[in-house]
Design a protein around this motif. Sequence first.
Motif, PDB file in Angstrom:
ATOM      1  N   ASN A  20       0.706  -1.347  -0.281  1.00  0.00           N
ATOM      2  CA  ASN A  20      -0.228   0.537   0.064  1.00  0.00           C
ATOM      3  C   ASN A  20       1.337   0.992   0.099  1.00  0.00           C
ATOM      4  OD1 ASN A  20      -2.602  -1.501  -0.212  1.00  0.00           O
ATOM      5  ND2 ASN A  20      -2.589  -1.602   2.290  1.00  0.00           N
ATOM      6  N   TRP A  21       1.635   1.233   0.699  1.00  0.00           N
ATOM      7  CA  TRP A  21       3.272   1.960   1.010  1.00  0.00           C
ATOM      8  C   TRP A  21       3.493   2.677  -0.957  1.00  0.00           C
ATOM      9  CZ3 TRP A  21       4.979   0.302   6.520  1.00  0.00           C
ATOM     10  CH2 TRP A  21       4.041   0.709   6.998  1.00  0.00           C
ATOM     11  N   TYR A  22       4.166   1.383  -0.603  1.00  0.00           N
ATOM     12  CA  TYR A  22       4.361   1.886  -2.329  1.00  0.00           C
ATOM     13  C   TYR A  22       3.842   2.275  -3.670  1.00  0.00           C
ATOM     14  CZ  TYR A  22       9.406   0.001  -1.370  1.00  0.00           C
ATOM     15  OH  TYR A  22      10.290  -0.593  -1.188  1.00  0.00           O
ATOM     16  N   GLN A  23       2.599   1.385  -3.215  1.00  0.00           N
ATOM     17  CA  GLN A  23       2.039   2.210  -4.508  1.00  0.00           C
ATOM     18  C   GLN A  23       0.844   3.243  -4.181  1.00  0.00           C
ATOM     19  OE1 GLN A  23       0.795   0.502  -7.160  1.00  0.00           O
ATOM     20  NE2 GLN A  23      -1.208   2.637  -7.259  1.00  0.00           N
ATOM     21  N   GLU A  24       0.944   4.308  -3.069  1.00  0.00           N
ATOM     22  CA  GLU A  24       0.382   5.210  -2.913  1.00  0.00           C
ATOM     23  C   GLU A  24       1.161   6.122  -2.935  1.00  0.00           C
ATOM     24  OE1 GLU A  24      -0.103   6.037   1.351  1.00  0.00           O
ATOM     25  OE2 GLU A  24      -2.137   4.617   1.488  1.00  0.00           O
ATOM     26  N   ARG A  25       2.907   6.922  -3.188  1.00  0.00           N
ATOM     27  CA  ARG A  25       3.925   6.509  -3.556  1.00  0.00           C
ATOM     28  C   ARG A  25       4.162   7.217  -4.589  1.00  0.00           C
ATOM     29  NH1 ARG A  25       8.161   4.605   1.267  1.00  0.00           N
ATOM     30  NH2 ARG A  25       6.732   5.520   3.206  1.00  0.00           N
ATOM     31  N   VAL A  26       4.238   5.866  -5.577  1.00  0.00           N
ATOM     32  CA  VAL A  26       4.244   5.949  -6.821  1.00  0.00           C
ATOM     33  C   VAL A  26       3.235   6.154  -7.729  1.00  0.00           C
ATOM     34  CG1 VAL A  26       2.875   3.345  -9.104  1.00  0.00           C
ATOM     35  CG2 VAL A  26       4.899   3.364  -7.126  1.00  0.00           C
ATOM     36  N   GLU A  27       2.179   6.493  -6.737  1.00  0.00           N
ATOM     37  CA  GLU A  27       0.549   7.583  -7.330  1.00  0.00           C
ATOM     38  C   GLU A  27       1.195   9.218  -8.207  1.00  0.00           C
ATOM     39  OE1 GLU A  27      -3.038   4.675  -7.432  1.00  0.00           O
ATOM     40  OE2 GLU A  27      -3.076   6.987  -7.084  1.00  0.00           O
ATOM     41  N   VAL A  28       2.299   9.113  -7.017  1.00  0.00           N
ATOM     42  CA  VAL A  28       2.170  10.086  -6.922  1.00  0.00           C
ATOM     43  C   VAL A  28       4.195  11.297  -6.585  1.00  0.00           C
ATOM     44  CG1 VAL A  28       1.054  10.839  -4.746  1.00  0.00           C
ATOM     45  CG2 VAL A  28       2.743  10.478  -4.709  1.00  0.00           C
ATOM     46  N   ILE A  29       5.106  10.051  -7.723  1.00  0.00           N
ATOM     47  CA  ILE A  29       5.793  10.128  -7.783  1.00  0.00           C
ATOM     48  C   ILE A  29       6.083  10.925  -9.349  1.00  0.00           C
ATOM     49  CG2 ILE A  29       7.982   9.099  -8.288  1.00  0.00           C
ATOM     50  CD1 ILE A  29       8.408   7.598  -5.629  1.00  0.00           C
ATOM     51  N   LYS A  30       6.764  12.552  -9.133  1.00  0.00           N
ATOM     52  CA  LYS A  30       6.929  12.813 -10.672  1.00  0.00           C
ATOM     53  C   LYS A  30       7.845  12.125 -11.664  1.00  0.00           C
ATOM     54  CE  LYS A  30       3.315  15.775 -10.391  1.00  0.00           C
ATOM     55  NZ  LYS A  30       2.582  14.956  -9.918  1.00  0.00           N
TER      56      LYS A  30
END
Length: 84
Positions: free
Chosen positions: A33-43
């Motif tokens: 979940n944490w990685y997925q959340e970061r993946v979604e916002v990283i540019k």
Amino acid sequence: MTGEHEGRENLSSETKDLERARQSLIEELEAINWYQERVEVIKNPELKKVLEHNRDEEKEHAAMLIEIIRKLDKTQDKVFEEHD
Ligand SMILES: [Fe+2]
């Protein structure tokens, strides 16, 4: 975590090991979940790719834990095959 309700000293080694496996599974799922959340916002596309890879490795870790839990807990194994 484990042994909070009955005291760890009263628990069998089998129960303690299963609790360790289940807690590890919880941690792997949280990591996904944490990685997925970061993946979604990283540019940055390069960083995004690394974190996507790491997320998918956590999925592999979760699968490995589910596999061992199924081996150690026959009821859990059975309900993977048949449930309501
Ligand atoms: Fe992991």
